[in-house]
Motif scaffolding. Structure first.
Motif, PDB file in Angstrom:
ATOM      1  N   ASN A 270       0.820  -1.198   0.000  1.00 20.15           N
ATOM      2  CA  ASN A 270       0.000   0.000   0.000  1.00 20.15           C
ATOM      3  C   ASN A 270       0.858   1.253   0.000  1.00 20.15           C
ATOM      4  O   ASN A 270       1.037   1.902   1.016  1.00 20.15           O
ATOM      5  N   SER A 271       1.425   1.610  -1.138  1.00 20.08           N
ATOM      6  CA  SER A 271       2.219   2.825  -1.221  1.00 20.08           C
ATOM      7  C   SER A 271       1.673   3.693  -2.343  1.00 20.08           C
ATOM      8  O   SER A 271       1.193   3.183  -3.353  1.00 20.08           O
ATOM      9  N   PRO A 272       1.734   5.012  -2.152  1.00 21.22           N
ATOM     10  CA  PRO A 272       1.271   5.900  -3.218  1.00 21.22           C
ATOM     11  C   PRO A 272       2.043   5.658  -4.512  1.00 21.22           C
ATOM     12  O   PRO A 272       3.179   5.210  -4.486  1.00 21.22           O
ATOM     13  N   ALA A 273       1.433   6.002  -5.624  1.00 20.04           N
ATOM     14  CA  ALA A 273       2.011   5.726  -6.943  1.00 20.04           C
ATOM     15  C   ALA A 273       3.314   6.469  -7.204  1.00 20.04           C
ATOM     16  O   ALA A 273       4.021   6.145  -8.142  1.00 20.04           O
ATOM     17  N   THR A 274       3.653   7.451  -6.374  1.00 24.12           N
ATOM     18  CA  THR A 274       4.894   8.195  -6.594  1.00 24.12           C
ATOM     19  C   THR A 274       5.997   7.797  -5.622  1.00 24.12           C
ATOM     20  O   THR A 274       7.138   8.189  -5.792  1.00 24.12           O
ATOM     21  N   GLU A 275       5.668   7.042  -4.613  1.00 25.01           N
ATOM     22  CA  GLU A 275       6.645   6.647  -3.596  1.00 25.01           C
ATOM     23  C   GLU A 275       7.593   5.577  -4.138  1.00 25.01           C
ATOM     24  O   GLU A 275       7.164   4.644  -4.819  1.00 25.01           O
ATOM     25  N   PRO A 276       8.896   5.699  -3.839  1.00 27.32           N
ATOM     26  CA  PRO A 276       9.832   4.661  -4.299  1.00 27.32           C
ATOM     27  C   PRO A 276       9.477   3.292  -3.716  1.00 27.32           C
ATOM     28  O   PRO A 276       8.960   3.193  -2.600  1.00 27.32           O
ATOM     29  N   ILE A 277       9.754   2.256  -4.465  1.00 31.12           N
ATOM     30  CA  ILE A 277       9.521   0.884  -4.017  1.00 31.12           C
ATOM     31  C   ILE A 277      10.873   0.210  -3.876  1.00 31.12           C
ATOM     32  O   ILE A 277      11.569  -0.035  -4.863  1.00 31.12           O
ATOM     33  N   ARG A 278      11.268  -0.074  -2.634  1.00 29.12           N
ATOM     34  CA  ARG A 278      12.517  -0.772  -2.342  1.00 29.12           C
ATOM     35  C   ARG A 278      12.190  -2.258  -2.270  1.00 29.12           C
ATOM     36  O   ARG A 278      11.354  -2.657  -1.465  1.00 29.12           O
ATOM     37  N   ALA A 279      12.842  -3.049  -3.127  1.00 28.30           N
ATOM     38  CA  ALA A 279      12.452  -4.458  -3.215  1.00 28.30           C
ATOM     39  C   ALA A 279      13.630  -5.347  -3.567  1.00 28.30           C
ATOM     40  O   ALA A 279      14.669  -4.888  -4.045  1.00 28.30           O
ATOM     41  N   TYR A 280      13.437  -6.625  -3.304  1.00 28.30           N
ATOM     42  CA  TYR A 280      14.377  -7.674  -3.672  1.00 28.30           C
ATOM     43  C   TYR A 280      13.772  -8.470  -4.819  1.00 28.30           C
ATOM     44  O   TYR A 280      12.571  -8.739  -4.820  1.00 28.30           O
ATOM     45  N   LEU A 281      14.605  -8.874  -5.769  1.00 28.58           N
ATOM     46  CA  LEU A 281      14.157  -9.634  -6.932  1.00 28.58           C
ATOM     47  C   LEU A 281      14.698 -11.053  -6.862  1.00 28.58           C
ATOM     48  O   LEU A 281      15.898 -11.249  -6.691  1.00 28.58           O
ATOM     49  N   GLY A 282      13.810 -12.009  -6.969  1.00 28.47           N
ATOM     50  CA  GLY A 282      14.195 -13.403  -7.046  1.00 28.47           C
ATOM     51  C   GLY A 282      13.788 -13.969  -8.389  1.00 28.47           C
ATOM     52  O   GLY A 282      12.688 -13.687  -8.881  1.00 28.47           O
ATOM     53  N   ILE A 283      14.668 -14.742  -9.004  1.00 27.63           N
ATOM     54  CA  ILE A 283      14.380 -15.346 -10.307  1.00 27.63           C
ATOM     55  C   ILE A 283      14.692 -16.836 -10.217  1.00 27.63           C
ATOM     56  O   ILE A 283      15.813 -17.223  -9.913  1.00 27.63           O
ATOM     57  N   ASP A 284      13.679 -17.650 -10.500  1.00 26.90           N
ATOM     58  CA  ASP A 284      13.813 -19.110 -10.515  1.00 26.90           C
ATOM     59  C   ASP A 284      13.675 -19.559 -11.962  1.00 26.90           C
ATOM     60  O   ASP A 284      12.590 -19.467 -12.533  1.00 26.90           O
ATOM     61  N   ILE A 285      14.774 -20.015 -12.546  1.00 25.31           N
ATOM     62  CA  ILE A 285      14.798 -20.423 -13.941  1.00 25.31           C
ATOM     63  C   ILE A 285      14.833 -21.936 -13.998  1.00 25.31           C
ATOM     64  O   ILE A 285      15.877 -22.558 -13.812  1.00 25.31           O
ATOM     65  N   GLY A 286      13.677 -22.530 -14.235  1.00 23.42           N
ATOM     66  CA  GLY A 286      13.584 -23.974 -14.297  1.00 23.42           C
ATOM     67  C   GLY A 286      13.501 -24.470 -15.727  1.00 23.42           C
ATOM     68  O   GLY A 286      13.405 -23.698 -16.679  1.00 23.42           O
ATOM     69  N   SER A 287      13.520 -25.783 -15.873  1.00 22.26           N
ATOM     70  CA  SER A 287      13.441 -26.374 -17.209  1.00 22.26           C
ATOM     71  C   SER A 287      12.055 -26.197 -17.816  1.00 22.26           C
ATOM     72  O   SER A 287      11.919 -26.126 -19.037  1.00 22.26           O
ATOM     73  N   VAL A 288      11.033 -26.088 -16.986  1.00 22.41           N
ATOM     74  CA  VAL A 288       9.657 -25.947 -17.468  1.00 22.41           C
ATOM     75  C   VAL A 288       9.142 -24.526 -17.327  1.00 22.41           C
ATOM     76  O   VAL A 288       8.523 -23.992 -18.236  1.00 22.41           O
ATOM     77  N   SER A 289       9.378 -23.906 -16.180  1.00 22.53           N
ATOM     78  CA  SER A 289       8.855 -22.558 -15.955  1.00 22.53           C
ATOM     79  C   SER A 289       9.914 -21.643 -15.362  1.00 22.53           C
ATOM     80  O   SER A 289      10.900 -22.097 -14.780  1.00 22.53           O
ATOM     81  N   THR A 290       9.672 -20.361 -15.548  1.00 22.83           N
ATOM     82  CA  THR A 290      10.504 -19.323 -14.971  1.00 22.83           C
ATOM     83  C   THR A 290       9.603 -18.434 -14.132  1.00 22.83           C
ATOM     84  O   THR A 290       8.511 -18.072 -14.551  1.00 22.83           O
ATOM     85  N   ASN A 291      10.070 -18.116 -12.933  1.00 25.20           N
ATOM     86  CA  ASN A 291       9.296 -17.303 -12.004  1.00 25.20           C
ATOM     87  C   ASN A 291      10.139 -16.120 -11.561  1.00 25.20           C
ATOM     88  O   ASN A 291      11.300 -16.291 -11.183  1.00 25.20           O
ATOM     89  N   LEU A 292       9.558 -14.950 -11.607  1.00 25.20           N
ATOM     90  CA  LEU A 292      10.207 -13.753 -11.092  1.00 25.20           C
ATOM     91  C   LEU A 292       9.316 -13.215  -9.983  1.00 25.20           C
ATOM     92  O   LEU A 292       8.082 -13.191 -10.124  1.00 25.20           O
ATOM     93  N   VAL A 293       9.913 -12.791  -8.881  1.00 27.65           N
ATOM     94  CA  VAL A 293       9.134 -12.242  -7.783  1.00 27.65           C
ATOM     95  C   VAL A 293       9.874 -11.061  -7.174  1.00 27.65           C
ATOM     96  O   VAL A 293      11.089 -11.087  -7.032  1.00 27.65           O
ATOM     97  N   LEU A 294       9.113 -10.011  -6.877  1.00 29.14           N
ATOM     98  CA  LEU A 294       9.627  -8.856  -6.154  1.00 29.14           C
ATOM     99  C   LEU A 294       9.033  -8.883  -4.760  1.00 29.14           C
ATOM    100  O   LEU A 294       7.811  -8.987  -4.602  1.00 29.14           O
ATOM    101  N   LEU A 295       9.880  -8.797  -3.748  1.00 26.73           N
ATOM    102  CA  LEU A 295       9.429  -8.714  -2.364  1.00 26.73           C
ATOM    103  C   LEU A 295       9.900  -7.389  -1.784  1.00 26.73           C
ATOM    104  O   LEU A 295      11.054  -6.997  -2.000  1.00 26.73           O
TER     105      LEU A 295
END
Length: 136
Positions: free
Chosen positions: A2-27
């Protein structure tokens, strides 16, 4: 998140690259999900990761401040090099870390077993045994 549309978003990026699927997530810094992308790898890990990163940028843009990046999965080394990952972890480490985080955050206890079914194999990890076997 819940942050205003102008507020910076500090996040961590995780990328799981599998043989079938790839998942990216920002926390965010509190471990809350900001964005999740699931896509079939289709034998093109670089292309699908680039598309996923473009989708994240198009949705959040310059407000995004990436604090760290980690990769896992069968394509972890290749994509880790591509994105300049801070951490490149095998699936066992990623599962144990994720399960421990969720255990503490949601169920107030640590898991003792992880079942993982992937595109190429399946694994069962008994965390109590693994912890005791690595002790001196």
């Amino acid at each position: 998140m819940n942050s205003p549309a102008t507020e910076p978003i500090r996040a961590y990026l995780g990328i799981d690259i599998g043989s079938v699927s790839t998942n990216l997530v920002l926390l965010d810094e509190m471990g809350e999900m900001v964005k999740e992308i699931y896509v079939k790898t289709d034998g093109r890990p670089v292309e699908v990761v680039n598309k996923g990163l473009a989708e994240i940028w198009n949705g959040i843009g310059p407000r995004l401040n990436i604090l760290g990046v980690a990769t896992t999965g069968s394509g972890r080394e290749l994509i880790g090099e591509l994105v300049g990952a801070d951490a490149v972890n095998d699936e066992i480490t990623a599962h144990k870390t994720g399960a421990t985080f969720i255990g503490r955050k949601l169920i107030d206890r640590l898991p003792d077993t992880i079942f993982e079914i992937g595109g190429q194999d399946f694994e069962v990890h008994h965390l109590q045994e693994e912890s005791s076997s690595t002790s001196p």
